[in-house]
Design a protein around this motif. Structure first.
Motif, PDB file in Angstrom:
ATOM      1  N   LEU A  77       4.976 -47.251   3.653  1.00 33.99           N
ATOM      2  CA  LEU A  77       4.075 -47.565   4.881  1.00 33.99           C
ATOM      3  C   LEU A  77       4.581 -48.840   5.309  1.00 33.99           C
ATOM      4  CD1 LEU A  77       0.485 -46.743   3.366  1.00 33.99           C
ATOM      5  CD2 LEU A  77       1.995 -45.400   4.867  1.00 33.99           C
ATOM      6  N   GLN A  78       4.925 -49.803   4.549  1.00 29.57           N
ATOM      7  CA  GLN A  78       5.355 -51.086   5.175  1.00 29.57           C
ATOM      8  C   GLN A  78       6.620 -50.818   6.010  1.00 29.57           C
ATOM      9  OE1 GLN A  78       7.478 -54.254   2.789  1.00 29.57           O
ATOM     10  NE2 GLN A  78       5.297 -55.326   3.242  1.00 29.57           N
ATOM     11  N   VAL A  79       7.596 -50.089   5.537  1.00 29.44           N
ATOM     12  CA  VAL A  79       8.838 -50.019   6.342  1.00 29.44           C
ATOM     13  C   VAL A  79       8.548 -49.033   7.701  1.00 29.44           C
ATOM     14  CG1 VAL A  79      11.114 -48.454   6.357  1.00 29.44           C
ATOM     15  CG2 VAL A  79      10.375 -49.809   4.252  1.00 29.44           C
ATOM     16  N   ASN A  80       7.619 -48.084   7.540  1.00 28.21           N
ATOM     17  CA  ASN A  80       7.103 -47.629   8.977  1.00 28.21           C
ATOM     18  C   ASN A  80       6.430 -48.392   9.753  1.00 28.21           C
ATOM     19  OD1 ASN A  80       7.539 -44.313   9.162  1.00 28.21           O
ATOM     20  ND2 ASN A  80       7.314 -44.736   7.068  1.00 28.21           N
ATOM     21  N   ASP A  81       5.447 -49.354   9.222  1.00 29.33           N
ATOM     22  CA  ASP A  81       4.917 -50.544  10.048  1.00 29.33           C
ATOM     23  C   ASP A  81       6.022 -51.230  10.773  1.00 29.33           C
ATOM     24  OD1 ASP A  81       2.411 -49.353   9.573  1.00 29.33           O
ATOM     25  OD2 ASP A  81       1.990 -50.757   7.855  1.00 29.33           O
ATOM     26  N   TRP A  82       6.792 -51.806  10.052  1.00 27.88           N
ATOM     27  CA  TRP A  82       7.953 -52.446  10.578  1.00 27.88           C
ATOM     28  C   TRP A  82       8.671 -52.011  11.803  1.00 27.88           C
ATOM     29  CZ3 TRP A  82      10.275 -54.033   5.153  1.00 27.88           C
ATOM     30  CH2 TRP A  82       9.533 -55.115   4.651  1.00 27.88           C
ATOM     31  N   ALA A  83       8.892 -50.891  11.868  1.00 30.10           N
ATOM     32  CA  ALA A  83       9.656 -49.851  12.621  1.00 30.10           C
ATOM     33  C   ALA A  83       8.755 -49.757  13.793  1.00 30.10           C
ATOM     34  CB  ALA A  83      10.244 -48.578  12.153  1.00 30.10           C
ATOM     35  N   GLU A  84       7.499 -49.387  13.664  1.00 31.29           N
ATOM     36  CA  GLU A  84       6.540 -48.971  14.757  1.00 31.29           C
ATOM     37  C   GLU A  84       6.255 -50.382  15.529  1.00 31.29           C
ATOM     38  OE1 GLU A  84       1.968 -47.525  15.498  1.00 31.29           O
ATOM     39  OE2 GLU A  84       2.741 -47.087  13.461  1.00 31.29           O
ATOM     40  N   GLU A  85       5.998 -51.606  14.744  1.00 28.34           N
ATOM     41  CA  GLU A  85       5.886 -52.713  15.507  1.00 28.34           C
ATOM     42  C   GLU A  85       6.930 -53.297  16.327  1.00 28.34           C
ATOM     43  OE1 GLU A  85       5.367 -55.365  12.128  1.00 28.34           O
ATOM     44  OE2 GLU A  85       3.308 -54.446  11.788  1.00 28.34           O
ATOM     45  N   ALA A  86       8.357 -52.980  16.065  1.00 32.22           N
ATOM     46  CA  ALA A  86       9.400 -53.266  16.665  1.00 32.22           C
ATOM     47  C   ALA A  86       9.590 -52.503  17.972  1.00 32.22           C
ATOM     48  CB  ALA A  86      10.689 -52.997  15.946  1.00 32.22           C
ATOM     49  N   ALA A  87       9.145 -51.071  17.970  1.00 31.99           N
ATOM     50  CA  ALA A  87       9.093 -50.010  18.737  1.00 31.99           C
ATOM     51  C   ALA A  87       8.166 -50.211  19.905  1.00 31.99           C
ATOM     52  CB  ALA A  87       9.198 -48.629  18.319  1.00 31.99           C
ATOM     53  N   LEU A  88       6.993 -50.694  19.278  1.00 31.50           N
ATOM     54  CA  LEU A  88       5.884 -50.945  20.221  1.00 31.50           C
ATOM     55  C   LEU A  88       6.272 -52.263  21.106  1.00 31.50           C
ATOM     56  CD1 LEU A  88       2.817 -50.299  18.248  1.00 31.50           C
ATOM     57  CD2 LEU A  88       3.535 -49.187  20.093  1.00 31.50           C
ATOM     58  N   ALA A  89       6.805 -53.395  20.512  1.00 28.11           N
ATOM     59  CA  ALA A  89       7.041 -54.627  21.056  1.00 28.11           C
ATOM     60  C   ALA A  89       8.166 -54.439  22.209  1.00 28.11           C
ATOM     61  CB  ALA A  89       7.744 -55.599  20.098  1.00 28.11           C
ATOM     62  N   ALA A  90       9.085 -53.418  21.828  1.00 28.69           N
ATOM     63  CA  ALA A  90      10.175 -53.172  22.843  1.00 28.69           C
ATOM     64  C   ALA A  90       9.725 -52.392  24.085  1.00 28.69           C
ATOM     65  CB  ALA A  90      11.411 -52.461  22.234  1.00 28.69           C
ATOM     66  N   LEU A  91       8.697 -51.778  23.712  1.00 33.10           N
ATOM     67  CA  LEU A  91       8.216 -50.692  24.911  1.00 33.10           C
ATOM     68  C   LEU A  91       7.312 -51.502  25.626  1.00 33.10           C
ATOM     69  CD1 LEU A  91       8.206 -47.704  25.558  1.00 33.10           C
ATOM     70  CD2 LEU A  91       6.074 -47.240  24.248  1.00 33.10           C
ATOM     71  N   ALA A  92       6.377 -52.501  25.344  1.00 39.15           N
ATOM     72  CA  ALA A  92       5.710 -53.287  26.030  1.00 39.15           C
ATOM     73  C   ALA A  92       6.589 -54.239  27.056  1.00 39.15           C
ATOM     74  CB  ALA A  92       4.940 -54.419  25.281  1.00 39.15           C
ATOM     75  N   GLU A  93       7.942 -54.666  26.750  1.00 38.70           N
ATOM     76  CA  GLU A  93       8.692 -55.356  27.359  1.00 38.70           C
ATOM     77  C   GLU A  93       9.295 -54.364  28.663  1.00 38.70           C
ATOM     78  OE1 GLU A  93      11.772 -57.610  25.454  1.00 38.70           O
ATOM     79  OE2 GLU A  93      10.068 -58.856  24.317  1.00 38.70           O
ATOM     80  N   ALA A  94       9.442 -53.194  28.349  1.00 37.66           N
ATOM     81  CA  ALA A  94      10.168 -52.153  29.132  1.00 37.66           C
ATOM     82  C   ALA A  94       8.971 -51.279  29.842  1.00 37.66           C
ATOM     83  CB  ALA A  94      11.114 -51.124  28.482  1.00 37.66           C
ATOM     84  N   ARG A  95       7.961 -51.753  29.814  1.00 37.26           N
ATOM     85  CA  ARG A  95       6.767 -50.676  30.188  1.00 37.26           C
ATOM     86  C   ARG A  95       7.084 -50.411  31.802  1.00 37.26           C
ATOM     87  NH1 ARG A  95       3.850 -47.200  27.988  1.00 37.26           N
ATOM     88  NH2 ARG A  95       3.371 -48.691  26.395  1.00 37.26           N
ATOM     89  N   ASP A  96       7.549 -51.253  32.736  1.00 37.56           N
ATOM     90  CA  ASP A  96       7.588 -50.865  34.090  1.00 37.56           C
ATOM     91  C   ASP A  96       9.004 -50.377  34.534  1.00 37.56           C
ATOM     92  OD1 ASP A  96       4.923 -51.684  34.411  1.00 37.56           O
ATOM     93  OD2 ASP A  96       5.743 -53.993  34.720  1.00 37.56           O
ATOM     94  N   LEU A  97       9.736 -50.169  33.538  1.00 40.63           N
ATOM     95  CA  LEU A  97      11.133 -49.438  33.812  1.00 40.63           C
ATOM     96  C   LEU A  97      11.104 -48.031  34.033  1.00 40.63           C
ATOM     97  CD1 LEU A  97      13.358 -51.828  31.108  1.00 40.63           C
ATOM     98  CD2 LEU A  97      13.073 -52.136  33.678  1.00 40.63           C
ATOM     99  N   PRO A  98      11.946 -47.555  34.340  1.00 40.60           N
ATOM    100  CA  PRO A  98      12.323 -46.026  34.575  1.00 40.60           C
ATOM    101  C   PRO A  98      12.224 -45.210  33.072  1.00 40.60           C
ATOM    102  CG  PRO A  98      13.724 -47.039  36.015  1.00 40.60           C
ATOM    103  CD  PRO A  98      13.402 -48.310  35.177  1.00 40.60           C
ATOM    104  N   LEU A  99      12.035 -44.122  32.991  1.00 36.96           N
ATOM    105  CA  LEU A  99      11.784 -43.457  31.814  1.00 36.96           C
ATOM    106  C   LEU A  99      12.973 -43.423  31.027  1.00 36.96           C
ATOM    107  CD1 LEU A  99      10.381 -41.512  29.717  1.00 36.96           C
ATOM    108  CD2 LEU A  99      11.483 -39.592  31.196  1.00 36.96           C
ATOM    109  N   ALA A 100      14.310 -43.471  31.360  1.00 40.27           N
ATOM    110  CA  ALA A 100      15.479 -43.433  30.667  1.00 40.27           C
ATOM    111  C   ALA A 100      15.691 -44.838  30.210  1.00 40.27           C
ATOM    112  CB  ALA A 100      16.749 -43.066  31.561  1.00 40.27           C
TER     113      ALA A 100
END
Length: 223
Positions: A77-100
């Protein structure tokens, strides 16, 4: 008067009992990451060996866990939490960018987090497999959470006119299997590619799921 011994509740060495307990748990999990993730592996590790690696006693181990399976479950669960947190943080920064570009940022962050420590891949893709019905249920539940994550991003892309409006769950489930398999094989040295090339391939697969075949944009989904 006979009875169960209670854990001390006062401060010792400037730390509360809760802080000391959290520190012990962290040390056991760190030892589990080393022994399960690098060697000798979950099945070849004993409680005594894990306790020794943590610099703690077996008595302290059983104050925190019922057995080694609980350690493996917590690490998964911890490993998956770390990966999810990293993905969400990156997505928040890229939220206004095009899909690709959003997809690239997401998978670059996810892949970097998971592959940055090979022990994490072994824990979540190898050691967890076939241990027990309980851990298999946990593994599948966590995979379903990743499927929900992809479906949520697909729905957002549909609303923005970037993706084809349809039920993406089946495709997302197949895609998560591709992500897990490709990253595992890359980490094992079975795929002759750089991590950037792996990420590019994952992005291409995701875009082929989300976009119409002509590669153009589509209109917003109708209610």
């Amino acid at each position: 008067m006979a009875g169960r011994l209670r854990q001390p509740t006062g401060r010792y060495g400037g730390r509360t009992a809760e802080e000391r307990q959290a520190e012990r748990r962290r040390r056991f999990l760190d030892a589990g990451l080393r022994l399960f993730g690098a060697g000798p592996g979950y099945r070849a590790t004993t409680v005594a060996a894990l306790s020794e690696a943590a610099g703690l006693s077996t008595r302290q181990f059983y104050e925190e866990f019922r057995g080694l399976e609980d350690v493996l479950a917590a690490l998964h669960l911890q490993v998956n939490d770390w990966a999810e947190e990293a993905a969400l943080a990156a997505l928040a920064e890229a939220r206004d960018l095009p899909l690709a570009e959003r997809a690239t940022a997401l998978f670059r962050a996810y892949a970097a987090n998971v592959t940055g420590d090979p022990r994490r891949i072994r824990i979540t893709f190898v050691e967890i497999i076939g241990v027990s019905a309980r851990l298999e249920e946990q593994r599948l539940a966590r995979r379903a959470r990743w499927v929900d994550f992809i479906c949520g991003e697909a729905a957002a892309a549909v609303a923005r006119g970037e993706a084809e409006p349809r039920d993406h769950r089946l495709a997302a489930t197949a895609f998560i299997g591709s992500v897990n398999g490709l990253l595992h094989d890359w980490n094992a040295g079975w795929v002759d590619a750089t991590l950037d090339e792996v990420v590019e391939e994952l992005v291409r697969q995701l875009l082929s799921i989300l976009r119409p075949f002509d590669g153009g944009t589509v209109g917003p989904a109708t209610p």
